[in-house]
Scaffold this motif. Structure first.
Motif, short mmCIF file in Angstrom:
data_model
loop_
_atom_site.label_atom_id
_atom_site.label_comp_id
_atom_site.label_asym_id
_atom_site.label_seq_id
_atom_site.Cartn_x
_atom_site.Cartn_y
_atom_site.Cartn_z
N GLN A 70 -19.31 -12.27 -34.82
CA GLN A 70 -20.14 -12.02 -36.00
C GLN A 70 -20.76 -10.62 -35.99
N GLY A 71 -20.51 -9.86 -34.93
CA GLY A 71 -21.01 -8.49 -34.89
C GLY A 71 -22.22 -8.27 -34.01
N ILE A 72 -22.71 -9.32 -33.32
CA ILE A 72 -23.84 -9.14 -32.41
C ILE A 72 -23.37 -8.34 -31.19
N ARG A 73 -24.13 -7.32 -30.83
CA ARG A 73 -23.76 -6.44 -29.73
C ARG A 73 -24.82 -6.36 -28.64
N GLN A 74 -25.89 -7.17 -28.78
CA GLN A 74 -26.94 -7.18 -27.77
C GLN A 74 -27.31 -8.62 -27.42
N PHE A 75 -27.43 -8.88 -26.12
CA PHE A 75 -27.68 -10.23 -25.64
C PHE A 75 -28.78 -10.21 -24.58
N LEU A 76 -29.74 -11.11 -24.73
CA LEU A 76 -30.80 -11.30 -23.75
C LEU A 76 -30.72 -12.74 -23.27
N ASP A 77 -30.26 -12.93 -22.03
CA ASP A 77 -30.01 -14.25 -21.46
C ASP A 77 -31.09 -14.57 -20.44
N ILE A 78 -31.99 -15.50 -20.79
CA ILE A 78 -33.10 -15.86 -19.91
C ILE A 78 -32.80 -17.20 -19.24
N GLY A 79 -33.02 -17.25 -17.93
CA GLY A 79 -32.63 -18.43 -17.16
C GLY A 79 -31.16 -18.36 -16.82
N THR A 80 -30.74 -17.19 -16.38
CA THR A 80 -29.33 -16.87 -16.15
C THR A 80 -28.66 -17.83 -15.18
N GLY A 81 -29.35 -18.14 -14.09
CA GLY A 81 -28.74 -18.99 -13.07
C GLY A 81 -27.81 -18.21 -12.15
N ILE A 82 -27.27 -18.90 -11.18
CA ILE A 82 -26.38 -18.28 -10.20
C ILE A 82 -25.07 -17.92 -10.88
N PRO A 83 -24.55 -16.71 -10.65
CA PRO A 83 -23.35 -16.25 -11.35
C PRO A 83 -22.16 -17.19 -11.17
N THR A 84 -21.54 -17.53 -12.30
CA THR A 84 -20.32 -18.34 -12.32
C THR A 84 -19.39 -17.73 -13.37
N GLN A 145 -35.93 -1.52 -22.25
CA GLN A 145 -35.39 -0.36 -21.55
C GLN A 145 -33.88 -0.26 -21.71
N ILE A 146 -33.25 -1.40 -22.04
CA ILE A 146 -31.79 -1.45 -22.14
C ILE A 146 -31.34 -1.75 -23.57
N LEU A 147 -32.06 -2.64 -24.23
CA LEU A 147 -31.69 -3.06 -25.58
C LEU A 147 -32.51 -2.31 -26.62
N ASP A 148 -31.92 -2.13 -27.79
CA ASP A 148 -32.63 -1.56 -28.93
C ASP A 148 -33.21 -2.73 -29.71
N LEU A 149 -34.50 -2.97 -29.59
CA LEU A 149 -35.12 -4.12 -30.22
C LEU A 149 -35.34 -3.94 -31.72
N ASP A 150 -34.84 -2.84 -32.26
CA ASP A 150 -34.81 -2.68 -33.71
C ASP A 150 -33.48 -3.16 -34.30
N ARG A 151 -32.56 -3.54 -33.42
CA ARG A 151 -31.27 -4.06 -33.84
C ARG A 151 -31.14 -5.50 -33.37
N PRO A 152 -30.31 -6.33 -34.06
CA PRO A 152 -30.22 -7.76 -33.73
C PRO A 152 -29.88 -8.02 -32.26
N VAL A 153 -30.52 -9.06 -31.73
CA VAL A 153 -30.33 -9.48 -30.35
C VAL A 153 -30.07 -10.99 -30.36
N ALA A 154 -29.15 -11.43 -29.53
CA ALA A 154 -28.94 -12.86 -29.31
C ALA A 154 -29.79 -13.28 -28.11
N LEU A 155 -30.78 -14.13 -28.35
CA LEU A 155 -31.66 -14.63 -27.31
C LEU A 155 -31.13 -15.97 -26.82
N SER A 156 -30.69 -16.02 -25.57
CA SER A 156 -30.07 -17.23 -25.02
C SER A 156 -31.02 -17.92 -24.05
N LEU A 157 -31.31 -19.20 -24.34
CA LEU A 157 -32.16 -20.04 -23.49
C LEU A 157 -31.40 -21.35 -23.23
N VAL A 158 -30.36 -21.25 -22.45
CA VAL A 158 -29.46 -22.38 -22.22
C VAL A 158 -29.93 -23.18 -21.01
#
Length: 269
Positions: A70-84, A145-158
Motif C-alpha cells: 500500500q506504499g507504507i515505507r516506515q515501520f515501528l515494531d514494539i515488542g519485537t521478541g527474539i529474532p525469527t 532519530q530514524i523515522l520521519d514522523l511527519d510521514r505515515p508509519v505502521a505501528l506494530s503491537l503484535v
C-alpha cells in the motif's frame, strides 16, 4: 540506538519470560528450562499454544506485506521478541528496499540478539531500540532519530498488549504512540482472548501470574476499543488467521477451528 553493550546484558533465568516462551513455541533455541517448563504447562491446558504463536507470526508477515504494497515505507515494531526469520524488515524490504524499520523491546535477550535484526538492505534502514512499551515518550524519542514522523508509519503491537492490564494504562499507551503519528499511519495488533476457552484461559492466567507474568486477556469488544477513532481495514477485528489468509501460506497445524486471538489493522485518518 540501544546505548547498551549486548555482551554486558544480564538475563534472569530464574523465572519464565514471555519472549523466551514464545521462542520455545516457535521451535527456537533462545530459551531456558524454566521457559520450557512453563511452556509445557501451557500446552497441557491448551495444546494449540504453539500454533497460536505461529499464527501470530504469520499475521505479522501478511500485514507487513500488505502495508508495504500500500506504499507504507516506515515501520515501528514494539515488542519485537527474539529474532525469527523472516523478520519484519525482511518482509518489508523485499517489496520496498528503501523501507525504514525500528524494532523496540525491553527484553535483555532481544538486545543480546539485536545484531541479527540490523541486516538492512543498502537502500533502507533497520535499527533496534531498547525501551519499554510503558515508556512511549522514550520510544518516540528514539524512533524519530530514524523515522520521519511527519510521514505515515505502521505501528506494530503484535502479541504484546495482552501483557499490559488496563490498570497499567494500556489504552493510554497506544493513544500516546498514535498521537505522534500522522494521518495515513496504521495500527497493527493481535491479542489473546478468553472468549472461546474461558476455563483454560483462567487457569493459564493464574499459572502465569504465580510465575510473575501478567496476562490481561480481553474480549473482542475490549480489543476493538484500541481502534476507536481509526478506520478499520476490512475485514475489521477478526480471528487472527482469518485476516486475509490469501496473503500468506497456511500455518502447519492450523485448521479451520477458532484460534483464541484477535487481529486487526486500522488506518489513522
Amino acid at each position: 540506538m540501544t546505548g547498551q553493550d549486548p555482551t554486558a546484558v544480564e538475563i534472569d533465568t530464574s523465572r519464565p519470560h514471555p519472549a523466551r516462551m514464545y521462542d520455545w513455541y516457535l521451535g527456537g533455541k533462545d530459551n531456558y528450562p524454566v521457559d520450557e517448563e512453563m511452556g509445557r504447562q501451557m500446552l497441557a491446558l491448551d495444546p494449540r499454544v504453539p500454533v497460536m504463536a505461529r499464527v501470530n507470526r504469520a499475521f505479522m508477515h501478511r500485514t507487513t506485506r500488505w502495508l508495504a504494497e500500500q506504499g507504507i515505507r516506515q515501520f515501528l515494531d514494539i515488542g519485537t521478541g527474539i529474532p525469527t526469520e523472516p523478520n519484519l524488515h525482511q518482509i518489508a524490504q523485499r517489496i520496498a528496499p528503501d523501507a525504514r524499520v525500528v524494532y523496540c523491546d525491553n527484553d535483555p535477550i532481544v538486545l543480546a540478539h539485536a545484531a541479527a535484526l540490523l541486516r538492512s538492505t543498502p537502500e533502507g534502514t533497520t535499527e533496534y531500540l531498547q525501551a519499554d512499551v510503558r515508556d512511549p515518550d522514550a520510544i518516540l524519542a528514539g524512533a524519530e532519530q530514524i523515522l520521519d514522523l511527519d510521514r505515515p508509519v505502521a505501528l506494530s503491537l503484535v502479541a504484546l498488549l495482552h501483557f499490559i492490564p488496563d490498570e497499567d494504562g494500556a489504552h493510554d499507551l497506544v493513544g500516546r504512540l498514535l498521537a505522534e503519528l500522522p494521518s495515513g499511519s496504521h495500527l497493527v495488533m493481535t491479542h489473546a482472548t478468553a472468549d472461546f476457552t474461558p476455563e483454560e484461559s483462567a487457569a493459564a492466567t493464574e499459572k502465569l501470574k504465580a510465575a510473575g507474568v501478567t496476562l490481561a486477556l480481553r474480549s473482542r469488544e475490549e480489543f476493538a476499543r484500541f481502534f476507536d477513532g481509526l478506520e478499520l481495514i476490512e475485514p475489521g477485528v477478526e480471528i487472527v488467521h482469518r485476516w486475509h489468509p490469501e496473503l500468506g501460506e497456511p500455518v502447519p497445524g492450523q485448521d479451520d477451528g477458532v484460534i483464541p486471538g484477535y487481529g486487526a489493522v486500522a488506518r489513522k485518518r
